[in-house]
Design a protein around this motif. Structure first.
Motif, PDB file in Angstrom:
ATOM      1  N   ALA A  33      32.109  40.938  37.248  1.00 28.04           N
ATOM      2  CA  ALA A  33      31.500  42.213  37.614  1.00 28.04           C
ATOM      3  C   ALA A  33      32.413  43.048  38.505  1.00 28.04           C
ATOM      4  N   LEU A  34      33.099  42.409  39.424  1.00 31.97           N
ATOM      5  CA  LEU A  34      33.835  43.180  40.423  1.00 31.97           C
ATOM      6  C   LEU A  34      35.289  43.440  40.061  1.00 31.97           C
ATOM      7  N   TYR A  35      35.894  42.564  39.276  1.00 33.09           N
ATOM      8  CA  TYR A  35      37.336  42.709  39.046  1.00 33.09           C
ATOM      9  C   TYR A  35      37.697  43.046  37.606  1.00 33.09           C
ATOM     10  N   MET A  38      49.804  38.060  46.985  1.00 33.48           N
ATOM     11  CA  MET A  38      48.709  37.716  46.066  1.00 33.48           C
ATOM     12  C   MET A  38      47.604  38.765  46.174  1.00 33.48           C
ATOM     13  N   ASN A  39      47.134  39.270  45.039  1.00 34.86           N
ATOM     14  CA  ASN A  39      46.071  40.265  45.129  1.00 34.86           C
ATOM     15  C   ASN A  39      44.700  39.584  45.223  1.00 34.86           C
ATOM     16  N   HIS A  40      43.695  40.424  45.411  1.00 37.04           N
ATOM     17  CA  HIS A  40      42.341  39.916  45.604  1.00 37.04           C
ATOM     18  C   HIS A  40      41.873  39.008  44.481  1.00 37.04           C
ATOM     19  N   LEU A  41      42.120  39.492  43.266  1.00 38.86           N
ATOM     20  CA  LEU A  41      41.650  38.743  42.101  1.00 38.86           C
ATOM     21  C   LEU A  41      42.297  37.365  42.059  1.00 38.86           C
ATOM     22  N   GLU A  42      43.588  37.334  42.341  1.00 43.93           N
ATOM     23  CA  GLU A  42      44.281  36.038  42.337  1.00 43.93           C
ATOM     24  C   GLU A  42      43.671  35.087  43.357  1.00 43.93           C
ATOM     25  N   THR A  43      43.312  35.635  44.520  1.00 45.85           N
ATOM     26  CA  THR A  43      42.685  34.803  45.541  1.00 45.85           C
ATOM     27  C   THR A  43      41.346  34.258  45.042  1.00 45.85           C
ATOM     28  N   GLU A  44      40.576  35.138  44.411  1.00 47.28           N
ATOM     29  CA  GLU A  44      39.269  34.722  43.887  1.00 47.28           C
ATOM     30  C   GLU A  44      39.432  33.631  42.837  1.00 47.28           C
ATOM     31  N   ILE A  45      40.409  33.829  41.979  1.00 49.26           N
ATOM     32  CA  ILE A  45      40.610  32.884  40.885  1.00 49.26           C
ATOM     33  C   ILE A  45      41.072  31.537  41.422  1.00 49.26           C
ATOM     34  N   LYS A  46      41.883  31.605  42.444  1.00 46.78           N
ATOM     35  CA  LYS A  46      42.356  30.363  43.051  1.00 46.78           C
ATOM     36  C   LYS A  46      41.191  29.586  43.668  1.00 46.78           C
ATOM     37  N   TYR A  63      51.411  43.444  34.346  1.00 49.12           N
ATOM     38  CA  TYR A  63      50.909  44.782  34.675  1.00 49.12           C
ATOM     39  C   TYR A  63      49.390  44.843  34.577  1.00 49.12           C
ATOM     40  N   ILE A  64      48.844  44.412  33.471  1.00 55.61           N
ATOM     41  CA  ILE A  64      47.388  44.586  33.308  1.00 55.61           C
ATOM     42  C   ILE A  64      46.583  43.670  34.216  1.00 55.61           C
ATOM     43  N   THR A  65      47.183  42.573  34.664  1.00 54.62           N
ATOM     44  CA  THR A  65      46.453  41.728  35.603  1.00 54.62           C
ATOM     45  C   THR A  65      46.754  42.108  37.048  1.00 54.62           C
ATOM     46  N   GLY A  66      47.535  43.179  37.216  1.00 51.14           N
ATOM     47  CA  GLY A  66      47.783  43.671  38.572  1.00 51.14           C
ATOM     48  C   GLY A  66      48.759  42.813  39.356  1.00 51.14           C
ATOM     49  N   ARG A  67      49.641  42.085  38.658  1.00 47.45           N
ATOM     50  CA  ARG A  67      50.549  41.195  39.376  1.00 47.45           C
ATOM     51  C   ARG A  67      51.945  41.782  39.521  1.00 47.45           C
ATOM     52  N   PHE A  68      52.067  43.097  39.291  1.00 48.46           N
ATOM     53  CA  PHE A  68      53.393  43.697  39.421  1.00 48.46           C
ATOM     54  C   PHE A  68      53.727  43.926  40.882  1.00 48.46           C
TER      55      PHE A  68
END
Ligand SMILES: Nc1ncnc2c1ncn2[C@@H]1O[C@H](COP(=O)(O)OP(=O)(O)OP(=O)(O)O)[C@@H](O)[C@H]1O
Ligand SMILES: [Mg+2]
Lengths: 225, 251
Positions: A67-69, A1-9, B245-250
């Motif tokens: 702002a950040l993502y 899971m990337n940073h943004l996904e963590t934030e969104i969760k 891809y654009i959401t960085g989930r690849f």
């Protein structure tokens, strides 16, 4: 899971928590009304502060993510819809505490006749039911569950429309209960607004899930088919 | 409006390995199209089709149909010099020639037979202004291009590409080596150039694609997955691969 996904969760977790809180505010204000339980009013007041705190926190979370993502696609739609869901939830919380204040002003409980003729309890139940369903559809991110909510405020609106005549008739027959009757009417008006806010929420969720804008469209049912 | 570039069922092979698969994609004049996609998906290869830069590589085989301004550019008698005059290119790393600032911009003009100093001066100034570099270099045109900063060098290369008045400008990650201010200048520039040129830009910076382009095309493993109006593609991509891809989930 990337940073943004963590934030969104974590954002989603906060929204769900706020949703539960607003739910319980609505629930409690109903109990204040039906059981004439004024002790609960203080509790509602305290929790209203909590709702406000949640609103500010969720706004802040959204700002930070934007702002950040620089989210795009479903992430962007999620954040944008959460901003508005957040606002609508806060309004609903506000109406719940408004209702408890109106009951708190009364010296005597609301008469059974008013309960029955105005269908105010039924209205309350509908609002709670829709708010719960919308929460579940948000948690599941299920667009069919959400679509199921659209336009379901019709029954709420009807109770609201009928109330004017019913309450004025009641006042004519029970001039001593003017204050009670007026407050009941005010509560009905507030519940009608609650129904509207839930519809707004459902529309925002459809935007998030399907990227369709339903706001200010007349025939939502048609679009949903 | 008629398309200024068309590619129809284009396949490209480097030896045995296929880098482009059945790409059908068109470009409207005076628009900016961003090509996005993971490294190695074929963006640069695709871009190089339009000025036949792939011809310089050994063992390349191309099938399909590619037109520029209505003409098939892969005919036997296609004039490649003329084609490259019409289709300018700016590369990822600024690549000025070891010449003065002035001569860098004048180079293409001289190659195309312009030698009269007054014309050269006028065109160099005009191109440098278009590339938003004039104010910074007008007092040192005779200095070596290498004395410029990276961002200035890149704008110099853009000026060099514009001097010969192409109708199409290809840009392969033109701002990837630049700081935010130079990047902003280049983006501003792209936005303004649109009224006169058709621009195709490869970028790994998705926010940049969002800011500068009218259309975005997403490539993946040599295939065109989705092309759409940029705003729509970034808000509501149609294909799940694009979204991932654009959401960085690849993976
Ligand atoms: N000159 C070449 N000879 C052989 N194979 C090549 C050559 N140039 C590119 N390729 C291959 O073709 C495929 C596409 O490469 P290309 O450079 O077009 O990708 P790209 O999308 O521009 O990647 P990047 O974002 O890293 O610049 C890759 O698998 C690459 O290895
Ligand atoms: Mg490349």
């Amino acid at each position: 899971m990337n940073h943004l996904e963590t934030e969104i969760k974590s954002l989603k977790r906060n929204v769900v928590e706020m949703w539960h809180l607003v739910n319980s505010q609505l629930d409690k204000s109903q109990r204040v009304l039906t059981d004439f339980d004024k002790n609960l009013c203080q509790n509602i007041k305290v929790n209203e502060k909590m709702v406000d705190t949640f609103e500010l926190m969720i706004d802040k979370d959204c700002e930070n993510i934007l702002a950040l993502y620089s989210p795009v696609a479903i992430d962007l739609r999620f954040v944008l819809s959460v901003l508005k869901v957040n606002y609508n939830l806060e309004r609903i919380g506000d109406y719940a505490s408004g209702i408890s204040k109106l009951v708190n002003e009364l010296e005597n409980p609301i008469t059974q006749e008013l309960f029955t003729s105005t269908k105010i309890v039924e209205m309350f139940n509908l609002c709670k039911e829709l708010l719960k369903e919308s929460l579940i559809s948000f948690e599941h991110e299920n667009n069919w569950e959400t679509r199921n909510i659209l336009c379901r405020d019709k029954a709420i609106n009807k109770i609201n429309r009928d109330a004017t005549k019913i309450v004025s008739d009641y006042i004519i027959n029970n001039p001593g209960d003017v204050m009670i009757a007026m407050n009941v009417l005010s509560i009905i008006r507030k519940l009608e607004r609650v129904g509207d806010h839930i519809q707004n929420i459902a529309e925002e969720l459809i935007f998030f899930m399907e990227a369709k804008v339903l706001k200010h469209q007349k025939k939502k049912k048609d679009i949903s088919e | 409006m008629k398309n200024i570039i068309t590619t129809d069922k284009v396949n490209l092979f480097y030896g045995e390995s296929q880098a482009l698969k059945d790409i059908t994609l068109d470009f409207l004049p005076n628009t900016v199209t961003a090509l996005i996609g993971p490294s190695g998906c074929g963006k640069s290869t695709y871009l190089r089709l339009f000025n036949r830069m792939n011809d310089l590589i050994d063992n390349v085989k191309i099938t399909g149909n590619i037109t520029v301004e209505g003409e098939n550019i892969y005919q036997k008698d296609t004039n490649i010099v003329e084609l490259r005059r019409k289709v300018g290119m700016v590369f990822q790393k600024p690549n000025p020639f070891p010449k003065s600032i002035f001569e860098n911009v004048a180079y293409g003009l001289r190659v195309n037979g312009v030698n009269e100093m007054s014309v050269l001066k006028e065109k160099v100034e005009f191109s440098l202004k278009q590339a938003a570099l004039w104010d910074e270099v007008k007092d040192k045109l005779k200095k070596s291009a290498f004395e410029l900063s990276g961002g200035q060098q890149q704008r110099l290369c853009i000026a060099r590409a514009l001097a010969i008045e192409p109708s199409i400008v290809l840009m392969d990650e033109p701002a990837s080596a630049l700081d935010p201010i130079s990047t902003a200048k280049i983006e501003e520039l792209i936005y303004e150039l649109k009224s006169k040129y058709t621009i195709v830009i490869v970028t790994h910076n998705l926010q940049q694609a969002g800011r500068v382009s009218d259309y975005t095309a997403f490539f993946y493993l040599g295939e065109l997955i989705e092309k759409g109006i940029t705003k729509e593609l970034f808000i509501n991509p149609k294909n799940i691969k694009t979204q991932n891809y654009i959401t960085g989930r690849f993976g």
